[in-house]
Design an enzyme around this catalytic site. Structure first.
Site, PDB file in Angstrom:
ATOM      1  N   CYS A   1      39.536  46.327 108.483  1.00 28.93           N
ATOM      2  CA  CYS A   1      39.020  45.243 107.655  1.00 28.93           C
ATOM      3  C   CYS A   1      38.969  43.981 108.500  1.00 28.93           C
ATOM      4  CB  CYS A   1      39.845  45.049 106.386  1.00 28.93           C
ATOM      5  SG  CYS A   1      41.578  44.608 106.646  1.00 28.93           S
TER       6      CYS A   1
ATOM      7  N   ASN B   1      43.764  42.736 108.747  1.00 27.97           N
ATOM      8  CA  ASN B   1      44.608  43.933 108.762  1.00 27.97           C
ATOM      9  C   ASN B   1      45.911  43.745 107.996  1.00 27.97           C
ATOM     10  OD1 ASN B   1      46.337  45.956 111.218  1.00 27.97           O
ATOM     11  ND2 ASN B   1      45.125  46.716 109.531  1.00 27.97           N
TER      12      ASN B   1
ATOM     13  N   CYS C   1      45.560  43.596 104.217  1.00 27.47           N
ATOM     14  CA  CYS C   1      45.272  43.967 102.822  1.00 27.47           C
ATOM     15  C   CYS C   1      44.685  45.368 102.702  1.00 27.47           C
ATOM     16  CB  CYS C   1      44.334  42.950 102.167  1.00 27.47           C
ATOM     17  SG  CYS C   1      45.057  41.310 101.938  1.00 27.47           S
ATOM     18  N   ARG C   2      43.376  45.468 102.856  1.00 28.05           N
ATOM     19  CA  ARG C   2      42.688  46.734 102.595  1.00 28.05           C
ATOM     20  C   ARG C   2      43.017  47.824 103.598  1.00 28.05           C
ATOM     21  NH1 ARG C   2      36.791  44.252 102.505  1.00 28.05           N
ATOM     22  NH2 ARG C   2      37.776  43.020 104.139  1.00 28.05           N
ATOM     23  N   SER C   3      42.906  47.524 104.874  1.00 26.28           N
ATOM     24  CA  SER C   3      43.079  48.587 105.873  1.00 26.28           C
ATOM     25  C   SER C   3      44.496  49.149 105.931  1.00 26.28           C
ATOM     26  CB  SER C   3      42.594  48.133 107.253  1.00 26.28           C
ATOM     27  OG  SER C   3      43.182  46.919 107.637  1.00 26.28           O
TER      28      SER C   3
ATOM     29  N   ASP D   1      37.684  42.721  99.356  1.00 23.75           N
ATOM     30  CA  ASP D   1      38.896  42.083  99.842  1.00 23.75           C
ATOM     31  C   ASP D   1      39.664  41.470  98.668  1.00 23.75           C
ATOM     32  OD1 ASP D   1      40.884  40.778 101.222  1.00 23.75           O
ATOM     33  OD2 ASP D   1      39.530  39.655 102.522  1.00 23.75           O
TER      34      ASP D   1
END
Length: 159
Positions: A12, A17, A19-21, A131
């Site tokens: 992301c 790096n 939150c999402r990933s 995000d």
């Protein structure tokens, strides 16, 4: 990494790096572990930016993962040129990540990574994983649920 191991790197950008990933990485690692194939995989995550290198994931993401029985010790890192050579799959969260990663890949000689949206594996056809950084706990839960759907299909197709 041995030639017989597969590899995935969720990526992301906006929150670097945290939150999402890392949620996608932790979800995929848990699924691969439960399926008994984790030893066949190299699993990590990264960001296109260096904004939060060395940081733990966002506390809301950690709380969401913990709620679902998943722990992670991930530290944020930026995608490197070597990642394009060593990872089989680089799975990004949105079109901006996809564009940036494709641009960066062009500067890497003989890269092998297949760069694609993690959301392309979503059976509900929600291709973009939004995000949640400026959102609520509910937004992190939505990211988690989408990562579960996508990682399940990705693992089924690649194991």
């Amino acid at each position: 990494m041995t030639a017989s191991r597969k590899s995935s790197l969720p990526v992301c950008l906006k929150s670097g790096n945290i939150c999402r990933s890392p949620i996608a990485e932790a979800v995929f690692r848990k699924m691969a572990t439960e399926a008994g194939v984790v030893d066949n995989w190299v699993i990590d995550s990264g960001a296109t930016s260096d904004w939060n290198v060395g940081s733990l994931p966002d506390t809301r993401g950690l709380a969401c993962l913990k709620k679902h029985g998943i722990e992670t010790s991930h530290r944020a890192r930026q995608v490197t040129k070597e990642d394009f050579k060593s990872f089989e799959y680089i799975l990004c969260m949105d079109e901006s990540n996809l564009s940036e990663l494709n641009r960066k890949a062009k500067s890497v000689k003989d890269y092998k990574a297949k760069i694609e949206l993690l959301g392309s594996y979503d059976p509900q056809n929600q291709r973009i994983i939004k995000d949640p950084y400026y959102g609520s706990d509910e937004d992190f839960e939505k990211v988690y649920e989408q990562c579960v759907r996508c990682c399940k299909v990705f693992l089924e197709r690649n194991s």
